[in-house]
Design an enzyme around this catalytic site. Structure first.
Site, mmCIF file in Angstrom:
data_model
loop_
_atom_site.group_PDB
_atom_site.id
_atom_site.type_symbol
_atom_site.label_atom_id
_atom_site.label_comp_id
_atom_site.label_asym_id
_atom_site.label_seq_id
_atom_site.Cartn_x
_atom_site.Cartn_y
_atom_site.Cartn_z
ATOM 1 N N GLU A 182 0.763 -1.334 0.236
ATOM 2 C CA GLU A 182 0.145 0.147 -0.016
ATOM 3 C C GLU A 182 0.896 1.337 -0.074
ATOM 4 O OE1 GLU A 182 -3.712 -0.324 2.188
ATOM 5 O OE2 GLU A 182 -2.732 -2.016 3.039
ATOM 6 N N SER A 229 -6.922 -2.081 2.374
ATOM 7 C CA SER A 229 -7.165 -1.473 1.001
ATOM 8 C C SER A 229 -7.634 -2.572 -0.061
ATOM 9 C CB SER A 229 -6.001 -0.843 0.349
ATOM 10 O OG SER A 229 -5.675 0.187 0.989
ATOM 11 N N SER A 265 -11.744 10.347 0.727
ATOM 12 C CA SER A 265 -11.879 8.984 1.294
ATOM 13 C C SER A 265 -13.170 8.863 2.067
ATOM 14 C CB SER A 265 -10.737 8.531 2.048
ATOM 15 O OG SER A 265 -9.283 8.481 1.175
#
Length: 356
Positions: free
Chosen positions: A15, A184, A318
């Site tokens: 990530e 994720s 987000s």
């Protein structure tokens, strides 16, 4: 006096790129009249580098991923001295996602150095990263969740057929196979039959030595943000509506093929249950600072906790920052609140007696 804030990003993790996106967004939002901002970059190989003080936003991810021939060069011990007059930081903001950053490793280092840092501590970070441990703690706390099982790589390699049969007997299809220690939506597969299950195990074990398999449920995906230390607050609820079969990495970060509905269309009673379960999960793992809590809402109205994320996606677009924006906390204010929570928790820890 301005706060000397060290932004820690990058990391030896799948990530890594997500972390760079987060760092760019935070730098852009920080008030340079309140903060002296110092970038601390961890390369994909694990090398720690300190850049010069930032005077404003950066224009590209490439500017954040500087190399060791930067003027400041490799990370100096003084950056973590805790002495602001000696080049140290007042507080560190770890903007790291996934293993080697969100899993308690960096938090342990910062604890040993007695430095304030934003977000969850060692226990909450490590337990929140490992989905199996997290679900075991949720079960002990009495939180309703989907049925699950898990395997380590050596167990699977020793008896692959037995592993597949166990999944089919205990969970059936559809089911989801996930690396236990990755966020994720990396390495996650939905399985509808044995062929897909076998491939999903192979895929998940590329990213971790442990996998978790969960029964698939037909449900809405509802999320809330939790903010605070010992007296956490909960944001409005949001709903993720993937246009694909499920909310994978590509839908999250690349093609935007997902609708985020904030606030979620749920009744007051359902929100109250989600609110209470989010706080219960936060306290069960002894969380601090921030958490995004993810839930399933089934067709018959049952609320099941899916997982918590101890360092959720943190760009302005987000889910976690958007939830707080709709609750009345704008992105720059959210960052400042988290820094203050870090300092508050650090001050409280200093009262602990270490001699007798």
């Amino acid at each position: 006096m301005k706060t000397k804030l060290g932004l820690l990003y990058g990391g030896k993790s799948a990530e890594h790129q997500v972390s760079l996106q987060t760092a760019m967004a935070v730098i852009k939002a920080l008030d340079v009249n309140k903060f002296d901002i110092y970038p601390i970059y961890i390369t994909v190989e694990g090398q720690w580098l300190k850049g010069p003080q930032l005077q404003g936003p950066v224009n590209s991810v490439k500017e954040l991923a500087f190399s060791s021939d930067q003027e400041e060069g490799a990370l100096a011990p003084a950056i973590f001295s805790g002495k602001t007059g000696n080049g140290g930081m007042d507080v560190i903001f770890p903007l790291l996602h996934g293993p080697n950053g969100e899993d308690g490793t960096v938090q342990g280092l910062l604890e040993l150095l007695n430095l304030p840092y934003v977000g969850n501590g060692v226990l909450a970070s490590s337990a929140g990263m490992d989905k199996v441990i997290m679900k075991n703690i949720f079960a002990e706390a009495g939180l309703a969740q989907v049925d699950y099982t898990s395997f380590i790589r050596s167990e699977w390699e020793a008896d692959k057929e037995g592993a597949y049969e166990k999944v089919e007997k205990q969970l059936g299809y559809p089911c989801f196979v996930k690396p236990a220690n990755l966020g994720s939506s990396v390495g996650i597969s939905k399985c509808r039959n044995r062929e897909e299950l076998e491939q999903a195990f192979k895929e998940a074990f590329l990213f971790d030595r442990k996998v978790i398999i969960e029964v698939g449920v037909k449900a809405r995906e509802i999320e809330v943000g939790v903010l605070g230390n010992d007296a956490p607050e909960v944001s409005v609820a949001g709903e993720i509506v993937p246009k694909k079969d499920f909310y994978d990495y590509k839908a999250k970060y690349e093609d935007g093929n997902t609708a985020l509905i904030i606030p979620a269309d749920i009744d007051k009673e359902t929100y109250t249950r989600i609110h209470d379960m989010a706080i219960k999960a936060f306290k069960a793992l002894d969380c601090a600072g921030l958490v995004r809590a993810d839930f399933f809402l089934t067709e018959n109205g049952t609320v099941l906790i899916n997982e918590i994320n101890t360092m959720p996606g943190f760009t302005p677009f987000s889910m976690f920052p958007l939830l707080w924006k709709h609750t009345g906390v704008e992105y720059p204010e959210l960052i400042e609140k988290l820094v203050n929570l870090a300092l508050e928790r650090h001050t409280e820890k200093q009262s602990i007696k270490h001699t007798f």
